[in-house]
Design a protein around this motif. Sequence first.
Motif, PDB file in Angstrom:
ATOM      1  N   LEU A  59     -10.756  37.189 -10.496  1.00  0.00           N
ATOM      2  CA  LEU A  59     -11.850  37.486 -11.419  1.00  0.00           C
ATOM      3  C   LEU A  59     -13.053  38.078 -10.685  1.00  0.00           C
ATOM      4  O   LEU A  59     -13.702  39.010 -11.190  1.00  0.00           O
ATOM      5  CB  LEU A  59     -12.263  36.219 -12.169  1.00  0.00           C
ATOM      6  CG  LEU A  59     -11.220  35.641 -13.131  1.00  0.00           C
ATOM      7  CD1 LEU A  59     -11.686  34.303 -13.698  1.00  0.00           C
ATOM      8  CD2 LEU A  59     -10.938  36.628 -14.266  1.00  0.00           C
ATOM      9  N   GLN A  60     -13.329  37.556  -9.505  1.00  0.00           N
ATOM     10  CA  GLN A  60     -14.445  38.110  -8.740  1.00  0.00           C
ATOM     11  C   GLN A  60     -14.143  39.540  -8.296  1.00  0.00           C
ATOM     12  O   GLN A  60     -15.030  40.401  -8.302  1.00  0.00           O
ATOM     13  CB  GLN A  60     -14.731  37.220  -7.521  1.00  0.00           C
ATOM     14  CG  GLN A  60     -15.394  35.903  -7.879  1.00  0.00           C
ATOM     15  CD  GLN A  60     -15.816  35.132  -6.654  1.00  0.00           C
ATOM     16  OE1 GLN A  60     -15.028  34.374  -6.093  1.00  0.00           O
ATOM     17  NE2 GLN A  60     -17.045  35.328  -6.226  1.00  0.00           N
ATOM     18  N   LYS A  62     -12.376  41.667  -9.832  1.00  0.00           N
ATOM     19  CA  LYS A  62     -12.415  42.547 -11.011  1.00  0.00           C
ATOM     20  C   LYS A  62     -13.809  42.682 -11.595  1.00  0.00           C
ATOM     21  O   LYS A  62     -14.215  43.785 -12.010  1.00  0.00           O
ATOM     22  CB  LYS A  62     -11.445  42.017 -12.061  1.00  0.00           C
ATOM     23  CG  LYS A  62     -11.215  42.965 -13.230  1.00  0.00           C
ATOM     24  CD  LYS A  62     -10.081  42.460 -14.123  1.00  0.00           C
ATOM     25  CE  LYS A  62      -9.827  43.456 -15.264  1.00  0.00           C
ATOM     26  NZ  LYS A  62      -8.704  43.012 -16.136  1.00  0.00           N
ATOM     27  N   TYR A  63     -14.572  41.583 -11.635  1.00  0.00           N
ATOM     28  CA  TYR A  63     -15.830  41.590 -12.373  1.00  0.00           C
ATOM     29  C   TYR A  63     -17.076  41.405 -11.505  1.00  0.00           C
ATOM     30  O   TYR A  63     -18.194  41.538 -12.023  1.00  0.00           O
ATOM     31  CB  TYR A  63     -15.810  40.483 -13.433  1.00  0.00           C
ATOM     32  CG  TYR A  63     -14.728  40.653 -14.465  1.00  0.00           C
ATOM     33  CD1 TYR A  63     -14.788  41.676 -15.409  1.00  0.00           C
ATOM     34  CD2 TYR A  63     -13.630  39.789 -14.501  1.00  0.00           C
ATOM     35  CE1 TYR A  63     -13.789  41.837 -16.361  1.00  0.00           C
ATOM     36  CE2 TYR A  63     -12.627  39.938 -15.449  1.00  0.00           C
ATOM     37  CZ  TYR A  63     -12.711  40.961 -16.370  1.00  0.00           C
ATOM     38  OH  TYR A  63     -11.716  41.126 -17.308  1.00  0.00           O
ATOM     39  N   ASP A  64     -16.914  41.090 -10.233  1.00  0.00           N
ATOM     40  CA  ASP A  64     -18.072  40.775  -9.391  1.00  0.00           C
ATOM     41  C   ASP A  64     -18.259  41.793  -8.262  1.00  0.00           C
ATOM     42  O   ASP A  64     -19.083  41.598  -7.378  1.00  0.00           O
ATOM     43  CB  ASP A  64     -17.915  39.365  -8.807  1.00  0.00           C
ATOM     44  CG  ASP A  64     -19.244  38.746  -8.401  1.00  0.00           C
ATOM     45  OD1 ASP A  64     -20.286  39.234  -8.877  1.00  0.00           O
ATOM     46  OD2 ASP A  64     -19.242  37.793  -7.614  1.00  0.00           O
ATOM     47  N   THR A  70     -16.237  49.425  -4.513  1.00  0.00           N
ATOM     48  CA  THR A  70     -14.998  49.811  -5.197  1.00  0.00           C
ATOM     49  C   THR A  70     -13.907  50.271  -4.229  1.00  0.00           C
ATOM     50  O   THR A  70     -12.728  50.228  -4.571  1.00  0.00           O
ATOM     51  CB  THR A  70     -15.276  50.937  -6.213  1.00  0.00           C
ATOM     52  OG1 THR A  70     -15.968  52.014  -5.544  1.00  0.00           O
ATOM     53  CG2 THR A  70     -16.136  50.427  -7.363  1.00  0.00           C
ATOM     54  N   THR A  73     -11.462  47.473  -3.729  1.00  0.00           N
ATOM     55  CA  THR A  73     -10.534  47.183  -4.828  1.00  0.00           C
ATOM     56  C   THR A  73      -9.478  48.272  -4.980  1.00  0.00           C
ATOM     57  O   THR A  73      -8.512  48.094  -5.721  1.00  0.00           O
ATOM     58  CB  THR A  73     -11.296  47.040  -6.149  1.00  0.00           C
ATOM     59  OG1 THR A  73     -12.004  48.259  -6.431  1.00  0.00           O
ATOM     60  CG2 THR A  73     -12.298  45.900  -6.072  1.00  0.00           C
ATOM     61  N   SER A  87     -22.835  40.652  -9.477  1.00  0.00           N
ATOM     62  CA  SER A  87     -22.812  40.844 -10.919  1.00  0.00           C
ATOM     63  C   SER A  87     -23.581  39.723 -11.613  1.00  0.00           C
ATOM     64  O   SER A  87     -23.995  38.735 -10.991  1.00  0.00           O
ATOM     65  CB  SER A  87     -21.367  40.862 -11.421  1.00  0.00           C
ATOM     66  OG  SER A  87     -20.832  39.544 -11.393  1.00  0.00           O
ATOM     67  N   HIS A  89     -22.334  37.641 -13.378  1.00  0.00           N
ATOM     68  CA  HIS A  89     -21.472  36.454 -13.392  1.00  0.00           C
ATOM     69  C   HIS A  89     -21.413  35.759 -12.025  1.00  0.00           C
ATOM     70  O   HIS A  89     -20.723  34.749 -11.898  1.00  0.00           O
ATOM     71  CB  HIS A  89     -20.049  36.844 -13.799  1.00  0.00           C
ATOM     72  CG  HIS A  89     -19.970  37.655 -15.049  1.00  0.00           C
ATOM     73  ND1 HIS A  89     -20.296  37.150 -16.285  1.00  0.00           N
ATOM     74  CD2 HIS A  89     -19.614  38.950 -15.259  1.00  0.00           C
ATOM     75  CE1 HIS A  89     -20.136  38.087 -17.210  1.00  0.00           C
ATOM     76  NE2 HIS A  89     -19.725  39.197 -16.609  1.00  0.00           N
ATOM     77  N   HIS A  90     -22.101  36.305 -11.015  1.00  0.00           N
ATOM     78  CA  HIS A  90     -21.927  35.788  -9.647  1.00  0.00           C
ATOM     79  C   HIS A  90     -22.332  34.319  -9.535  1.00  0.00           C
ATOM     80  O   HIS A  90     -21.670  33.541  -8.850  1.00  0.00           O
ATOM     81  CB  HIS A  90     -22.739  36.637  -8.666  1.00  0.00           C
ATOM     82  CG  HIS A  90     -22.407  36.365  -7.228  1.00  0.00           C
ATOM     83  ND1 HIS A  90     -21.148  36.569  -6.708  1.00  0.00           N
ATOM     84  CD2 HIS A  90     -23.156  35.879  -6.204  1.00  0.00           C
ATOM     85  CE1 HIS A  90     -21.142  36.239  -5.429  1.00  0.00           C
ATOM     86  NE2 HIS A  90     -22.344  35.819  -5.105  1.00  0.00           N
TER      87      HIS A  90
END
Length: 461
Positions: A59-60, A62-64, A70, A73, A87, A89-90
């Motif tokens: 999840l991190q 993908k979203y963090d 990039t 990833t 992010s 969400h961090h």
Amino acid sequence: MGAIAIIGCIMWLWERLALRNKSRFFKAARAYAPRKGAITVAIAALPLLLLAQIVLLHLQTKYDTPPTGTWATSLPIAIFDGDHGSSAHHGLFSVLGFAIGASESALLGLIVLAVSRGTRLSKPALILAVALSAIISCVAPELSTSDPYEYVATGILGFGAYAPPNGALAGTIYGPISKFIPLGGVIYGPLWVIVDVVQTWFGSSVVEKIYALRLWNVGLILGLVQIMRASRLTPAVILSVILNPALWFYSVVNPHADIQGLVLLATAFYFARNVKIVPAILALTAAGLIKLPFVIIGGAILMPIKSPPKRVAMWVVAIGAVAAISFVIPGHAYAVDLVKFAALKTQSHVMSKWIFFVPIVALAMLALVLSGKRAGGISLFFSQAGPIAAPWYLYWGAAYAIASGFGEVYMVSLPLLATLRDDMFELFFLVKVLIVMLVAAVFLDQIPLRFRGTPAAAMQK
């Protein structure tokens, strides 16, 4: 002083109190007998928590990952660049990481307490938990470090990796990756390079070679357990190793080479315990040829050798052998790579702290070798000898903690401490809270009961 060092001081103090039978907390813990059903649930839950770690890493990734990360990833096996997680969400990811690490330590502690009290565990449950941990770790879809890619590059170049010429990896399977993760040298010893070449010989692609590294490290963890059994260590400490999610996460999911040094230090302890001088020196030398700090911090595990002059002589011979072999095989390039790594990875405000800790660790090690005393609570200090705060550097103190009888406490705390040290998360506030809680716990543990409302007569019973 670093947070891990402060926690190490507190653990050392608490260990001293427990050894003198002055800790009511440790007395109560030894007397606690968990139900067998609860222990079976705890064993089953540990691989699931490891899986939760891997899902959180996914999840991190993908979203963090910020736009500047990039590149990580886009690799064949994606990397979460923890230094730049930023992010919205961090914070949530960090709290979830802390919750997972704390739960892992709590469940490991429950299992260790049960085994220490003589509870017989379900062998099928143990085998299933270990098998699941190995499988889950091997098939993890992401990494949280670039080190495995550098291992693959080193496996291609061999000893040439110490001073790789420009374009050395062009035209190889690593070529497209080298623009993202260039190989600027090697900070590991010559024996590690040989082992790495053998490990990465398996597989025809970068991905297959990383999976080969993971499989090798599964074998090393199982081998470590066999060495511990041969060393007549307690079932509790053996289970705290084989079931430890942090060991699986930082040795298999992220197949770091530090597990090799830990296995060799455990081997040196086995030989020292059986008073086999030459094999113990060879094992300690081999550990130093995997990674230089292992021969320095490994001197203290020679404690079973009763003669202080003999212990010191063995240690000095091992250090000398590592220096001589490293000078002959990699030579000057190895020393240059070590200096470059320290300069690159260590920021100026951290460099002073690192330079401060290195002599303290060296002096502590000399005192331990000379005295042969057991002080496993200081094992956390050993990781301070590294120029960066990597969670897998906590392995550096594991061998001595285990050898000194402090292994259960050290390994139980490893998942939580590794989480606090991992740059995947931002847990500075929680680290401070943990330190305050530990200080308060030691203080309350030592306050006489009569000052907490218990009649003085009760203290005399």
